[in-house]
Design a protein around this motif. Structure first.
Motif, PDB file in Angstrom:
ATOM      1  N   SER A 228       0.835  -1.201   0.000  1.00  0.00           N
ATOM      2  CA  SER A 228       0.000   0.000   0.000  1.00  0.00           C
ATOM      3  C   SER A 228       0.870   1.252   0.000  1.00  0.00           C
ATOM      4  O   SER A 228       2.068   1.199   0.267  1.00  0.00           O
ATOM      5  N   GLN A 230       0.657   5.574   1.226  1.00  0.00           N
ATOM      6  CA  GLN A 230      -0.104   6.540   2.019  1.00  0.00           C
ATOM      7  C   GLN A 230       0.339   7.971   1.728  1.00  0.00           C
ATOM      8  O   GLN A 230       1.506   8.218   1.426  1.00  0.00           O
ATOM      9  N   TYR A 248     -11.372  10.636   3.461  1.00  0.00           N
ATOM     10  CA  TYR A 248     -10.025  11.195   3.287  1.00  0.00           C
ATOM     11  C   TYR A 248      -9.639  12.152   4.413  1.00  0.00           C
ATOM     12  O   TYR A 248      -8.467  12.497   4.544  1.00  0.00           O
ATOM     13  N   TYR A 264      -4.948   9.240   3.496  1.00  0.00           N
ATOM     14  CA  TYR A 264      -5.574   8.111   2.814  1.00  0.00           C
ATOM     15  C   TYR A 264      -4.517   7.063   2.467  1.00  0.00           C
ATOM     16  O   TYR A 264      -3.373   7.388   2.137  1.00  0.00           O
ATOM     17  N   TYR A 266      -3.838   3.737   0.026  1.00  0.00           N
ATOM     18  CA  TYR A 266      -4.297   3.054  -1.186  1.00  0.00           C
ATOM     19  C   TYR A 266      -3.780   1.616  -1.169  1.00  0.00           C
ATOM     20  O   TYR A 266      -2.628   1.338  -1.517  1.00  0.00           O
ATOM     21  N   LYS A 339      -7.798   5.858  -9.749  1.00  0.00           N
ATOM     22  CA  LYS A 339      -7.476   5.192  -8.482  1.00  0.00           C
ATOM     23  C   LYS A 339      -7.009   6.180  -7.410  1.00  0.00           C
ATOM     24  O   LYS A 339      -7.066   5.870  -6.223  1.00  0.00           O
ATOM     25  N   VAL A 340      -6.496   7.340  -7.820  1.00  0.00           N
ATOM     26  CA  VAL A 340      -5.845   8.256  -6.883  1.00  0.00           C
ATOM     27  C   VAL A 340      -6.536   9.616  -6.897  1.00  0.00           C
ATOM     28  O   VAL A 340      -6.825  10.162  -7.968  1.00  0.00           O
TER      29      VAL A 340
END
Length: 456
Positions: A228, A230, A248, A264, A266, A339-340
């Motif tokens: 992941s 961050q 968020y 956040y 991911y 996605k971001v």
């Protein structure tokens, strides 16, 4: 002849009994005071010896109090990551009304990660016990029962099937419960990705001193792990607070202050998980029928094997690839599409970047491998184009270098960082590891103290 009672003796008896009771009570109270003073003196002496003969130090709950009003306390944080398990043993001093001071840290890491024992949890015990022994050697005996012991697992366990992850955590909890440290019901858990980012933010801002006084300028944090990634910072622009998607923004209460953070995590966009996605694989599943995964991000002549999360994949480069970087960037953009979340404020906030950001920058010579340094976001793209262009003539020791650099470059752009944005990369600040572990133990101890205050 009837005997006449002696009234004089009767009167003496009435006086003697109360007097006797009073004398006994006096002796008892004197004994108690003497015993309490002796016990207290002994208690102080034991604690002084345990803490290095600090004069007047007293172990009190999770804290030891020095004669000058400073409190000494310890915390143990296990970081169960995707590639290894690490123990951090922290020693702090603290004066009421002030921010604690970190006075010592002991660190040790073991490989592989806990997730490697998902099918045989008993094999995880020796490693955990070895790391516990590090804590025992570092913390004075009389502080053991008052020292919180916590394990936080990150993306490696978050990606495991639920039952396997819980079995691992249960085994660790059993080992912890048998230890002499302070162990709560929540001592072992899988860390929420956002909490991981927040804890890293606490660590960095604590170490640079921005948490000491209210209103101090803080820095943002970027972390790129294996499973992941961050991003965390303290917004100063109202527009960021108004336009951030649900989930968020989060409130953090620590050191008697409250911070409204943008944070956040991911899951699946860590470097190792991103590699698998770019190759066309699926997390936790072998390639269908053992077929080869072909990628435009690898050298056209490359063939080999790659192991990820205990699964081995056959991989190769795409034949007749002309502009490797362009083809790779196109593939990475597909993976990152939608996605971001992009936020404009990041361009105006100072950021530190860690983990694989650091490793890749050091590998291509942008920063010193030991001391770290600074670079601009555009440097990653420059390096990606060069490595991708020369990968055939100058093979890299890491066949994923073209892919990794391209991914990092595009990930940062998707976050909203301009090419000229400066990032600071470091592993340590004032000789202290910049991992989330320090922030996490702070947050845990702070919550224990708040619970204690509420209870009283």
């Amino acid at each position: 002849m009837r005997k006449i009672p002696n009234n004089g003796n009767l009167k003496m008896t009435k006086v003697a009994y109360p007097m006797g009771l009073f004398v006994c009570l006096f002796i008892y109270i004197a004994y108690i005071k003497w015993h309490w003073a002796s016990a207290t003196q002994a208690f102080f002496s034991i604690t002084e010896a345990a803490a290095g003969a600090r004069r007047g130090q007293q172990a009190q709950g999770p804290l030891g109090t020095t004669a000058h009003g400073h409190k000494v306390f310890y915390g143990i944080m296990f970081d169960a990551g995707s590639t290894g398990t690490r123990v951090h043993v922290f020693q702090f001093t603290w004066q009421p009304g002030e921010t604690p001071t970190l006075t010592h840290e002991t660190f040790k890491a073991l490989q592989p990660g806990l997730s490697a024992y998902a099918d045989d949890v008993e094999k995880s015990t020796p490693g955990i016990q070895e790391l516990l022994d590090v804590a025992k050697q570092d913390i004075p005996f009389d502080f053991w029962k008052a020292t919180p012991l916590v394990l936080k697992a990150t993306a490696g366990l978050r990606l495991l099937p639920g039952e396997k992850a819980q079995n691992l955590l249960q085994k660790v909890k059993e080992v912890f419960k048998a230890s002499p440290f302070l162990v709560g019901d929540d001592c072992v858990s899988i860390m929420n990705g956002t909490d991981e980012g927040i804890s890293a933010w606490i660590t960095v801002n604590f170490l640079i001193g921005s948490l000491k006084t209210a209103g101090s300028s803080s820095v943002g944090m970027l972390d790129l792990g294996g499973g992941s990634t961050q991003i965390t910072f303290l917004p100063r622009v109202q527009g960021t607070l108004q336009t951030s998607p649900p989930g968020y923004l989060t409130s953090l209460q620590i050191f008697n202050r409250t911070y409204k953070l943008y944070s956040y995590s991911y899951l699946g966009l860590g470097l190792m998980s991103a590699r698998l996605a770019i190759l066309g694989g699926v997390e936790g599943k072998p390639a269908e029928d053992g077929k080869e995964l072909v990628s435009p991000c690898l050298s056209p002549s490359f063939k080999g094997e790659w192991e990820h999360a205990e699964i081995t994949y056959r991989i190769s480069g795409q034949k007749a690839a002309v502009n490797l970087h362009q083809l790779c960037a196109s593939r990475v953009s597909e993976i990152l599409q939608n996605k971001v979340h992009r936020t404009e404020e990041v361009k105006d906030v100072d950021f530190y970047a860690f983990s694989y950001y650091y490793d890749l920058a050091a590998n291509v010579g942008f920063i010193d491998a030991e001391k770290g340094g600074s670079l601009v976001v555009g440097d990653f793209e420059i390096a990606a184009k060069y490595v991708c262009r020369t990968v055939e003539n100058q093979p890299q020791s890491n066949p994923f270098m073209c892919m990794d650099l391209t991914y990092i470059s595009l990930l940062l752009q998707n976050f909203g960082f301009p090419e000229n944005k400066v990032l600071k990369l470091t592993r340590k600040i004032d000789s202290v590891e910049t991992s989330w572990a320090l922030g996490a133990i702070f947050h845990y101890i702070d919550s224990l103290n708040r619970q204690k205050s509420w209870a009283t």
